[in-house]
Design a protein around this motif. Structure first.
Motif, PDB file in Angstrom:
ATOM      1  N   LEU A 131       0.820 -16.177  -1.514  1.00 39.22           N
ATOM      2  CA  LEU A 131       0.980 -14.729  -1.685  1.00 39.22           C
ATOM      3  C   LEU A 131       1.694 -14.062  -0.517  1.00 39.22           C
ATOM      4  O   LEU A 131       2.067 -12.901  -0.598  1.00 39.22           O
ATOM      5  N   CYS A 132       1.934 -14.811   0.581  1.00 39.50           N
ATOM      6  CA  CYS A 132       2.395 -14.142   1.806  1.00 39.50           C
ATOM      7  C   CYS A 132       3.755 -13.466   1.662  1.00 39.50           C
ATOM      8  O   CYS A 132       4.040 -12.479   2.328  1.00 39.50           O
ATOM      9  N   GLU A 133       4.609 -13.978   0.775  1.00 38.48           N
ATOM     10  CA  GLU A 133       5.909 -13.316   0.594  1.00 38.48           C
ATOM     11  C   GLU A 133       5.771 -12.049  -0.246  1.00 38.48           C
ATOM     12  O   GLU A 133       6.695 -11.247  -0.307  1.00 38.48           O
ATOM     13  N   PHE A 134       4.633 -11.898  -0.904  1.00 41.47           N
ATOM     14  CA  PHE A 134       4.477 -10.813  -1.879  1.00 41.47           C
ATOM     15  C   PHE A 134       3.489  -9.736  -1.456  1.00 41.47           C
ATOM     16  O   PHE A 134       3.376  -8.698  -2.104  1.00 41.47           O
ATOM     17  N   SER A 193      -0.210 -30.524  -3.045  1.00 36.73           N
ATOM     18  CA  SER A 193      -1.006 -29.632  -2.207  1.00 36.73           C
ATOM     19  C   SER A 193      -0.543 -29.644  -0.747  1.00 36.73           C
ATOM     20  O   SER A 193      -0.336 -30.704  -0.169  1.00 36.73           O
ATOM     21  N   TYR A 194      -0.376 -28.442  -0.195  1.00 37.99           N
ATOM     22  CA  TYR A 194      -0.153 -28.351   1.255  1.00 37.99           C
ATOM     23  C   TYR A 194      -1.520 -28.610   1.893  1.00 37.99           C
ATOM     24  O   TYR A 194      -2.180 -27.709   2.371  1.00 37.99           O
ATOM     25  N   SER A 195      -1.950 -29.858   1.855  1.00 40.70           N
ATOM     26  CA  SER A 195      -3.318 -30.194   2.264  1.00 40.70           C
ATOM     27  C   SER A 195      -3.548 -29.966   3.735  1.00 40.70           C
ATOM     28  O   SER A 195      -4.579 -29.463   4.159  1.00 40.70           O
ATOM     29  N   VAL A 196      -2.566 -30.409   4.524  1.00 38.48           N
ATOM     30  CA  VAL A 196      -2.722 -30.376   5.970  1.00 38.48           C
ATOM     31  C   VAL A 196      -1.610 -29.513   6.536  1.00 38.48           C
ATOM     32  O   VAL A 196      -0.510 -29.965   6.810  1.00 38.48           O
ATOM     33  N   LYS A 197      -1.934 -28.235   6.642  1.00 36.63           N
ATOM     34  CA  LYS A 197      -0.936 -27.283   7.105  1.00 36.63           C
ATOM     35  C   LYS A 197      -1.440 -26.673   8.399  1.00 36.63           C
ATOM     36  O   LYS A 197      -2.478 -26.008   8.425  1.00 36.63           O
ATOM     37  N   TYR A 198      -0.695 -26.949   9.451  1.00 40.52           N
ATOM     38  CA  TYR A 198      -1.123 -26.485  10.770  1.00 40.52           C
ATOM     39  C   TYR A 198      -0.672 -25.045  11.023  1.00 40.52           C
ATOM     40  O   TYR A 198       0.383 -24.624  10.536  1.00 40.52           O
ATOM     41  N   ALA A 206       3.845 -22.645  15.357  1.00 37.31           N
ATOM     42  CA  ALA A 206       4.931 -21.760  15.789  1.00 37.31           C
ATOM     43  C   ALA A 206       6.262 -22.180  15.171  1.00 37.31           C
ATOM     44  O   ALA A 206       7.236 -21.432  15.220  1.00 37.31           O
ATOM     45  N   PHE A 207       6.296 -23.375  14.584  1.00 36.66           N
ATOM     46  CA  PHE A 207       7.534 -23.846  13.950  1.00 36.66           C
ATOM     47  C   PHE A 207       7.872 -23.100  12.660  1.00 36.66           C
ATOM     48  O   PHE A 207       8.917 -23.337  12.075  1.00 36.66           O
ATOM     49  N   TYR A 208       6.974 -22.234  12.172  1.00 37.62           N
ATOM     50  CA  TYR A 208       7.280 -21.460  10.964  1.00 37.62           C
ATOM     51  C   TYR A 208       8.022 -20.162  11.284  1.00 37.62           C
ATOM     52  O   TYR A 208       8.305 -19.384  10.373  1.00 37.62           O
ATOM     53  N   PRO A 217      11.155 -19.039  12.048  1.00 38.70           N
ATOM     54  CA  PRO A 217      12.341 -18.624  11.292  1.00 38.70           C
ATOM     55  C   PRO A 217      12.050 -18.378   9.809  1.00 38.70           C
ATOM     56  O   PRO A 217      12.633 -17.492   9.203  1.00 38.70           O
ATOM     57  N   PHE A 218      11.142 -19.158   9.236  1.00 36.52           N
ATOM     58  CA  PHE A 218      10.783 -18.959   7.820  1.00 36.52           C
ATOM     59  C   PHE A 218      10.230 -17.559   7.598  1.00 36.52           C
ATOM     60  O   PHE A 218      10.516 -16.913   6.586  1.00 36.52           O
ATOM     61  N   ARG A 219       9.438 -17.095   8.538  1.00 30.11           N
ATOM     62  CA  ARG A 219       8.818 -15.780   8.324  1.00 30.11           C
ATOM     63  C   ARG A 219       9.861 -14.683   8.345  1.00 30.11           C
ATOM     64  O   ARG A 219       9.705 -13.659   7.684  1.00 30.11           O
ATOM     65  N   TYR A 236      -7.125 -19.677   8.536  1.00 29.09           N
ATOM     66  CA  TYR A 236      -6.995 -20.525   7.344  1.00 29.09           C
ATOM     67  C   TYR A 236      -6.107 -21.747   7.540  1.00 29.09           C
ATOM     68  O   TYR A 236      -6.302 -22.755   6.878  1.00 29.09           O
ATOM     69  N   GLN A 237      -5.137 -21.691   8.470  1.00 28.89           N
ATOM     70  CA  GLN A 237      -4.353 -22.895   8.736  1.00 28.89           C
ATOM     71  C   GLN A 237      -5.009 -23.691   9.868  1.00 28.89           C
ATOM     72  O   GLN A 237      -5.838 -23.178  10.602  1.00 28.89           O
ATOM     73  N   MET A 238      -4.584 -24.943  10.021  1.00 24.57           N
ATOM     74  CA  MET A 238      -5.319 -25.832  10.943  1.00 24.57           C
ATOM     75  C   MET A 238      -4.874 -25.754  12.399  1.00 24.57           C
ATOM     76  O   MET A 238      -3.724 -25.474  12.709  1.00 24.57           O
ATOM     77  N   VAL A 247       1.895 -32.891   4.516  1.00 19.10           N
ATOM     78  CA  VAL A 247       1.641 -32.611   5.929  1.00 19.10           C
ATOM     79  C   VAL A 247       2.757 -31.701   6.409  1.00 19.10           C
ATOM     80  O   VAL A 247       3.930 -31.947   6.153  1.00 19.10           O
ATOM     81  N   LYS A 248       2.386 -30.667   7.138  1.00 14.55           N
ATOM     82  CA  LYS A 248       3.360 -29.669   7.541  1.00 14.55           C
ATOM     83  C   LYS A 248       2.941 -29.036   8.856  1.00 14.55           C
ATOM     84  O   LYS A 248       1.785 -28.663   8.978  1.00 14.55           O
ATOM     85  N   PRO A 249       3.821 -28.855   9.856  1.00 13.00           N
ATOM     86  CA  PRO A 249       5.188 -29.365   9.937  1.00 13.00           C
ATOM     87  C   PRO A 249       5.242 -30.895  10.013  1.00 13.00           C
ATOM     88  O   PRO A 249       4.207 -31.548   9.942  1.00 13.00           O
ATOM     89  N   ALA A 280       6.194 -34.948   3.559  1.00  7.77           N
ATOM     90  CA  ALA A 280       6.338 -34.348   4.890  1.00  7.77           C
ATOM     91  C   ALA A 280       7.247 -33.132   4.763  1.00  7.77           C
ATOM     92  O   ALA A 280       8.309 -33.223   4.140  1.00  7.77           O
ATOM     93  N   TYR A 281       6.832 -32.021   5.321  1.00  9.84           N
ATOM     94  CA  TYR A 281       7.652 -30.808   5.278  1.00  9.84           C
ATOM     95  C   TYR A 281       8.255 -30.557   6.658  1.00  9.84           C
ATOM     96  O   TYR A 281       7.570 -30.203   7.604  1.00  9.84           O
ATOM     97  N   ASN A 282       9.558 -30.782   6.733  1.00 14.56           N
ATOM     98  CA  ASN A 282      10.345 -30.578   7.945  1.00 14.56           C
ATOM     99  C   ASN A 282      10.717 -29.082   7.959  1.00 14.56           C
ATOM    100  O   ASN A 282      11.637 -28.657   7.285  1.00 14.56           O
TER     101      ASN A 282
HETATM  102  C1  PBG Z   1       3.948 -19.844   2.780  1.00 11.75           C
HETATM  103  C2  PBG Z   1       4.740 -20.853   3.488  1.00 11.75           C
HETATM  104  C3  PBG Z   1       5.149 -20.886   4.833  1.00 11.75           C
HETATM  105  C4  PBG Z   1       6.040 -21.959   4.940  1.00 11.75           C
HETATM  106  C5  PBG Z   1       6.100 -22.561   3.693  1.00 11.75           C
HETATM  107  N1  PBG Z   1       5.265 -21.886   2.813  1.00 11.75           N
HETATM  108  C6  PBG Z   1       4.908 -19.948   5.953  1.00 11.75           C
HETATM  109  C7  PBG Z   1       3.635 -19.808   6.637  1.00 11.75           C
HETATM  110  O1  PBG Z   1       2.639 -20.467   6.384  1.00 11.75           O
HETATM  111  O2  PBG Z   1       3.635 -18.936   7.480  1.00 11.75           O
HETATM  112  C8  PBG Z   1       6.802 -22.331   6.167  1.00 11.75           C
HETATM  113  C9  PBG Z   1       7.993 -23.162   5.911  1.00 11.75           C
HETATM  114  C10 PBG Z   1       8.939 -23.279   7.040  1.00 11.75           C
HETATM  115  O3  PBG Z   1       8.695 -22.872   8.176  1.00 11.75           O
HETATM  116  O4  PBG Z   1      10.008 -23.830   6.770  1.00 11.75           O
HETATM  117  N2  PBG Z   1       2.644 -19.857   2.889  1.00 11.75           N
END
Ligand code: PBG
Length: 331
Positions: free
Chosen positions: A121-124, A199-204, A207-209, A211-213, A228-230, A255-257, A278-280
């Motif tokens: 929902l974060c984009e919305f 599933s984004y099971s293991v999402k830390y 700070a690598f997110y 630029p996405f934000r 909520y994230q790890m 697993v992400k990042p 793996a999500y780069n």
């Molecule tokens: C949304 C979401 C995020 C990313 C993918 N899905 C951002 C976040 O958790 O802040 C990040 C992807 C990226 O940095 O490339 N929940």
């Protein structure tokens, strides 16, 4: 006693032998290309912190998708930037939402190209958090708690609307407890028993997110995502997260990042028999792009080495903003 020299180099003497004994080989089919779709028309605008990555409106999307298909990349991951945001992210689960519309369009062009919908929902939401929040003021600051169980219902609606639009895989990324179970039963009830959950099971909480934000206009307006994230320091917790997702019915574990967490990729590979993703992420992309633009590194060699490392660590699928480049380089 002396040992004979072990001639490891014998297998490295020419390219033919090296390629016969190579243990890890990347293929375009391993890759997923993320796409940012936005409202409006005539939009193809580069994301400033992610050179080479664009926002597309629906009417400019076709060329990008054509290219992805021609390169042999089997899947795209869709993120949407909506025209309007509100406190519960209504445009995320609207049947005419931007992700739903883009999904319909892409599937009409290429029925075989897999559309993976990021379910979050974060984009919305206007507050930028991944779920519903309860806000309050403390010492003149706005604070908020993300409401787990209340958010699940909205996530289910989002997932079902995405599946209805034709999404082939649902990828819930908001890290609420119980999200896989809730989405699985929601999809089943709506008749989508065969739509898998990545599933984004293991999402830390990373700070690598960063630029996405910017790209998704989803920076939290208050607080952060640490509830909520790890915690990047934890790995046993990753096993607990993955285990519950498996029990709840996840079909693939992410697993992400990626780069700073390849030990976690390997651990999940060894502990579970599900496909590992793996999500780069964006920051990993941006720092390589920036260094390459300075002429400090060889982009192609670095990217191929990193993606190979991810696969060697155990990833079956790699989501990367480099997918198009990498597929081109593999030819
Ligand atoms: C949304 C979401 C995020 C990313 C993918 N899905 C951002 C976040 O958790 O802040 C990040 C992807 C990226 O940095 O490339 N929940």
């Amino acid at each position: 006693m002396s040992f004979p020299i072990v001639r490891h180099r014998r297998l490295r003497q020419n390219a033919g032998i090296r390629s016969m004994v190579r243990e890890t080989v990347l293929h375009p089919e391993d890759l997923v290309q993320p796409i940012f779709v936005t409202y409006g028309s005539g939009v193809k605008s580069e994301i400033s912190s992610m050179p080479g990555v664009f926002h597309f409106s629906l009417d400019t999307l076709k060329d990008e998708v054509d290219e992805i298909v021609q390169l042999g990349i089997p899947a795209v991951l869709l993120f949407g930037i909506p025209e309007t945001k509100d406190s519960i992210g209504t445009s995320g689960f609207a049947d005419d939402g931007i992700v739903q519309e883009a999904t319909r369009l892409i599937k009409s062009w290429y029925p075989d190209l897999l559309v993976i919908a990021d379910t979050c929902l974060c984009e919305f939401t206007d507050h930028g958090h991944c779920g519903m929040v309860h806000t309050y003021e403390r010492d003149g600051h706005v604070c908020g708690d993300v409401l787990n169980d209340e958010s699940l219902e909205l996530l289910v609606r989002t997932a079902v609307s995405q599946a209805k639009a034709g999404a082939d895989i649902i990828a819930p990324s908001n890290m609420m407890d119980g999200f896989v179970q809730a989405i699985r039963s929601g999809l089943d009830d709506a008749g989508f028993q065969n739509v898998p959950i990545m599933s984004y099971s293991v999402k830390y909480a990373s700070a690598f997110y960063g630029p996405f934000r910017e790209a998704a206009d989803s920076a939290p307006q208050f607080g952060d995502r640490k509830t909520y994230q790890m915690d990047p320091a934890n790995v046993r917790e990753a096993l607990r997260e993955a285990e519950s997702d498996v029990l709840e019915g996840a079909d693939m574990l992410m697993v992400k990042p990626a780069m700073a967490y390849l030990d976690v990729v390997r651990l999940l590979r060894d502990q579970f028999d599900l496909p590992i993703v793996a999500y780069n992420v964006s920051g990993e992309y941006s720092m390589i792009k920036a260094a390459a633009q300075q002429g400090w590194i060889s982009e192609k060699a670095i990217v191929m080495e990193l993606l190979t490392g991810m696969k060697r660590a155990g990833a079956d699928i790699i989501i990367t903003y480099f997918s198009k480049d990498a597929a081109r380089w593999m030819r």
